[in-house]
Each structure stands twice: as C-alpha cells, then as structure tokens.
Design an enzyme around this catalytic site. Structure first.
Site, mmCIF file in Angstrom:
data_model
loop_
_atom_site.group_PDB
_atom_site.id
_atom_site.type_symbol
_atom_site.label_atom_id
_atom_site.label_comp_id
_atom_site.label_asym_id
_atom_site.label_seq_id
_atom_site.Cartn_x
_atom_site.Cartn_y
_atom_site.Cartn_z
ATOM 1 N N LYS A 128 0.830 -1.209 0.000
ATOM 2 C CA LYS A 128 0.000 0.000 0.000
ATOM 3 C C LYS A 128 0.861 1.254 0.000
ATOM 4 O O LYS A 128 0.461 2.299 -0.521
ATOM 5 C CB LYS A 128 -0.912 -0.015 1.222
ATOM 6 C CG LYS A 128 -1.920 1.125 1.239
ATOM 7 C CD LYS A 128 -2.842 1.028 2.437
ATOM 8 C CE LYS A 128 -3.873 2.158 2.415
ATOM 9 N NZ LYS A 128 -4.755 2.114 3.600
ATOM 10 N N GLN A 191 7.926 -8.689 9.912
ATOM 11 C CA GLN A 191 7.162 -9.256 11.008
ATOM 12 C C GLN A 191 7.019 -10.756 10.772
ATOM 13 O O GLN A 191 7.371 -11.266 9.705
ATOM 14 C CB GLN A 191 5.801 -8.576 11.125
ATOM 15 C CG GLN A 191 4.853 -8.797 9.972
ATOM 16 C CD GLN A 191 3.572 -7.998 10.106
ATOM 17 O OE1 GLN A 191 3.295 -7.129 9.305
ATOM 18 N NE2 GLN A 191 2.776 -8.272 11.126
ATOM 19 N N GLY A 221 -0.647 -9.318 12.711
ATOM 20 C CA GLY A 221 -1.029 -8.044 13.312
ATOM 21 C C GLY A 221 0.184 -7.236 13.748
ATOM 22 O O GLY A 221 1.281 -7.763 13.926
ATOM 23 N N ILE A 251 1.956 3.595 8.069
ATOM 24 C CA ILE A 251 2.553 4.346 6.964
ATOM 25 C C ILE A 251 1.515 5.124 6.180
ATOM 26 O O ILE A 251 1.840 6.091 5.487
ATOM 27 C CB ILE A 251 3.364 3.409 6.046
ATOM 28 C CG1 ILE A 251 4.366 4.238 5.231
ATOM 29 C CG2 ILE A 251 2.451 2.567 5.154
ATOM 30 C CD1 ILE A 251 5.485 3.435 4.619
ATOM 31 N N ASP A 252 0.235 4.747 6.294
ATOM 32 C CA ASP A 252 -0.805 5.460 5.554
ATOM 33 C C ASP A 252 -1.454 6.591 6.356
ATOM 34 O O ASP A 252 -2.407 7.208 5.898
ATOM 35 C CB ASP A 252 -1.880 4.494 5.053
ATOM 36 C CG ASP A 252 -2.622 3.770 6.180
ATOM 37 O OD1 ASP A 252 -2.423 4.141 7.356
ATOM 38 O OD2 ASP A 252 -3.376 2.832 5.885
ATOM 39 N N LYS A 394 -7.435 5.084 4.262
ATOM 40 C CA LYS A 394 -7.846 3.685 4.215
ATOM 41 C C LYS A 394 -8.688 3.378 2.979
ATOM 42 O O LYS A 394 -8.760 2.228 2.553
ATOM 43 C CB LYS A 394 -8.669 3.339 5.470
ATOM 44 C CG LYS A 394 -7.938 3.573 6.787
ATOM 45 C CD LYS A 394 -6.730 2.684 6.933
ATOM 46 C CE LYS A 394 -6.081 2.860 8.304
ATOM 47 N NZ LYS A 394 -4.819 2.086 8.418
#
Length: 475
Positions: A128, A191, A221, A251-252, A394
């Site tokens: 994204k 992660q 998560g 980051i968004d 989002k």
C-alpha cells in the site's frame, strides 16, 4: 485425539475425571498435534532461515496455547474505570523544545512505519505504501521526505525503519533502492509469518514455505512489532548507537509526522520519563468504533470494541463517556521494549480473526495490536493531540480529501489550506463504484474544490467533470 482415560488420580486417590480434566487433555493433545505440524513446516524452510523460523514459531505456540486456555471476554466490564486526570496529557500544555536542543533530541529517535499491508482493498497491486497519494508522491516518498528534511535541517541522522510482511517485503526492497542518494538511513525487517489455523481441526493450513499459494500464511497483526524488532537485531543496534525512543505509526497516516514537542516531553522530562506514550484524539461520531484508553486494574489499558460485551457496545460507542480514541501513533522506550521481552512481561490481548479462504475453508488468525502493550510499560501515558495528527488513508474517500485543494505538501508533510475557515476535515463517503483507485480516478476529470465542503455522500454511477466545486449548502 486420544480419548480421556476413565480414571484420574489426585494425591493417590482414584476419582472420576471432570470436564476440566477433559479440557486439559484436549488442550494438551491439540498442542502436541500443532507442535508436530510446526516442526514439519520448519523443515520446508531454507536451512539458512530455519533457526529464525523456529523463533517465530515459539511466539506462535505461545499465542496458540493462550487461545486454548483463555475463555470468555478478556475484560470484566465492571472493573473498567474512567481515566484519572493525569493519565492523558493535553498536547497544548507540552512545552516546546529549545531550538538548540533539537539536534540532540532527534539524535535519540528512531522512526518506524508499519508497512505490512497490501493495496488490494483499494484495487492496487503490491504494498500500500507505493500507492500515489498526492503530486505523484507515494506514502513512502512522503515519509522519506519528512525524515530527510529533519536530517538536513538539524544535521542529525534519524533512521527510518519499515516493518514489512512477507507480502510486502520483496516489492518494498526494490522501491527502497531508489532512495540511495537520499539523506536517510533506511532499515527494514519482517514481522512474523504464522500459519493460519483450520477452525475445525485446529491444525495449520500452511503446506510449506516453498508453496506459492500464500493463503496458508498470515502476518499476525502489528502487535508482533516488539518481538520481531528484537529478533531482527535492530533494537540492540539502535540502543548501542544511543537511540532512546521509537516513534511508531501506520505508513498510511499522513498526519503521523515527528513531533518535537512530544519528543521533548519524553527526553526532557524532569521526573522519570514514561516508557510508552499513546497519541489519542477527541472522538467524533465517525470514530465510535476506535479503541479507547481506560484504567483497568490500576493500569492504562487499550479497550477495543472486539473486547466489549454485546450488552455494553452502545455504551462503548458513546462519545460522552469514552471521549478519546487511539490514533495508533505510539512512542516507546527502546530499553523498555528490550526489558519487557527479556523479562517476558510483554502482554497483549489475542485478537481472534476469522476468515474464509477462497476454497471455502474456515480459518482463524491469532493476532495482537501494537497499542495493547501499553499496560506492559512503566509510567505509560496518553497525549491528546490535535486531529491533524490523524489523517489515515484507508479508502478512496480518504484519498479524495488528501488529493484535493484542502491540502498542500511541504517537505513531505501535509498542510491544510489557510483558506479553509475551520480545521475540521470533510466527512466524505463515496459509493462502491469508487472503491478501486483506477475507477476512482476515472470518475473525476479533475479533483473537485472542497474548501467549503462539510460532508459528501455519493452513491450510484456518478462521474465528475473538470473544475467542479463541492460546497455544503448550510456551510
């Protein structure tokens, strides 16, 4: 699973097994079966990473064991208390730093962005963070520009760290290469990669690490950040380099820039500095599902809607009782992270995320949220920040606001147009025809003027021509 034996012994005496015995035996059998399957999965990984995989799976085993043990809600609603006055600081009361101190403050900071998400929800391929947001700049471009500006202006070396997932790592590494001549040190780590669990058999869905079908795996998560950061070796590297705090955000979130007032509050604190700060902001009716801070058993705790008993959901959504929500902008002590992991005092509630795969099989993902760790740190506080620090993108509805004339970009940061008569952001809701970025862009010949817009709802097969101005009639 093996059947429960017909008798059990307690201090040498024979007795009839109880339901608790059955549950314990069942849990034990589930654990053994899971451990056998995990060992098989480890052996499918390249030999060079098998040790790291085993470390990750130890964390997965711990989550799985807790999932089997824990029953009922993770909170007792009657134990929840509203926050004491000193639990949340008001941003406007924070003293700003002396200009001469800024370099030394920034020298002790690490900036980390959560970069594990894909752009599939907006119809895009890859991470994204590489979606174009404004002026041909991506989320990642803007974050790099922000850090470069600080490093150039103050002669410091604030590193930018990206926590990727196995979904975003390869593509992110390719993009990061283009910043080779930028005055920002960029680090990445992944992660964990956990196997999805078949809801019926409670066994892993994953076949192996070499399997091209990634449906059997999931990133667990953003609460995984602490142990993955520690396991990557970067945490220790930064501590040895004299870094004290990490600023973590999505980051968004275009509002999540480095804030010198908060950094000064942490590093110039005359009493013992808090190990953890959560940025919160005032809740509106658009934020009623957002997690909030409460006092629980004498500590600050993040309360998410998923933890709330059904009969109290309306109470949780009340903006009168629970007036703030978590922005997911967090500041954590590096020494505090290291301590909680090594002392095994880091604790976050399990989020059980049910999914249905393309083949119709029902699975569960065991996840954790980064803010839920607040109760594990010493002296944790919230800071009630202005709404401008929470500008997540989002959906394409959010993208419309960011791309409009409501904002301009300066050194990678968004600045609201001074012609806007008040600081609130319009509430925009675009219909399903606008969900994908490609369709969204096709339906706007040019992005409308929304300086005088309060709210907008669009449904149906709608397109917008050039030079459109959208205004709320009762503005």
């Amino acid at each position: 699973m093996s059947e429960l034996t017909t008798t059990a012994f307690v201090k040498g005496h024979r007795r009839t097994p109880s339901y608790q015995d059955f549950k314990e035996r069942t849990r034990h059998d589930c654990q053994k079966a899971m451990n056998r399957e995990l060992e098989k999965l480890v052996l499918t990984a390249p030999s060079s990473v098998q040790e790291n995989v085993r470390k990750e799976f130890e964390d997965f085993k711990e989550l799985f064991d807790r999932y089997l043990r824990e029953t009922g809600p993770s909170i007792d609603w009657d134990k929840i208390k509203l926050l004491p006055d000193d639990a949340v600081k008001m941003y406007g009361e924070l003293p700003g730093p002396n200009e001469n101190d800024v370099k030394s403050l920034l020298d002790q900071l690490v900036v980390m962005k959560l970069n594990g998400g894909l752009g599939t929800g907006m119809g895009c391929q890859g991470p994204k963070s590489v979606i174009t947001v404004k002026n041909e700049l991506t989320f990642l471009d803007m974050n790099v520009q922000q850090i470069e500006y600080l490093n150039n202006k103050y002669g410091t070396d604030v590193p930018l760290v990206l926590m990727n997932s196995f979904n975003t790592d390869a593509d992110t590494q390719k993009v990061v290469n283009k910043y080779g001549n930028v005055n920002v040190s960029i680090f990445t780590f992944n992660q964990s990669r956990f196997p999805r669990i078949n809801r019926e058999s409670l066994l892993p869905m994953a076949i192996g690490f070499g399997d091209e079908n990634t449906e059997g795996w999931y990133p667990p998560g953003h609460g995984d950040i602490y142990k993955s950061f520690y396991n990557s070796g970067l945490l220790e590297i930064f501590i040895k380099a004299g870094k004290k705090y990490v600023f973590v955000s999505n980051i968004d979130n275009m509002g999540a820039t480095v804030d010198l007032n908060i950094l000064s509050f942490l590093l110039n604190n005359k009493v013992k500095a808090p190990e953890f700060v959560m940025e919160v902001t005032d809740k509106t009716r658009a934020d009623i599902k957002g997690g909030t801070l409460v006092e629980y058993e004498g500590k600050l705790r993040l309360l998410e809607i998923a933890q709330v008993p059904k009969e109290h959901v309306d109470e949780f959504k009340s903006i009168r009782k629970f007036k703030i929500f978590n922005t997911n902008n967090l500041w954590a002590s590096l020494d505090g992270i290291k301590r909680t992991i090594e002392e095994k005092t880091l604790h976050m509630e399990i989020i059980v995320n049910p999914k249905t795969l393309d083949n119709g099989i029902n699975v569960i993902q065991l996840e954790t949220a980064v803010g839920a760790a607040i109760k594990s740190f010493e002296g944790a506080v919230g800071i009630n920040v202005p709404r401008r620090r929470f500008l997540p993108v989002k959906t394409t509805s959010d993208l419309l606001v960011i791309m409009s004339n409501l904002y301009s970009i300066k050194t990678g940061s968004l600045e609201m147009n001074p012609k806007r008569s008040f600081p609130s952001v319009p509430l925009c809701k675009l219909g399903s025809q606008f969900t994908k970025v490609k369709e969204f862009l096709r339906r706007f010949a040019s992005i409308p003027d929304i300086l005088e817009l309060d709210h907008l709802t669009v449904s149906g097969d709608v397109t917008f021509g050039k030079n459109v101005s959208l205004k709320t009639s009762n503005y």
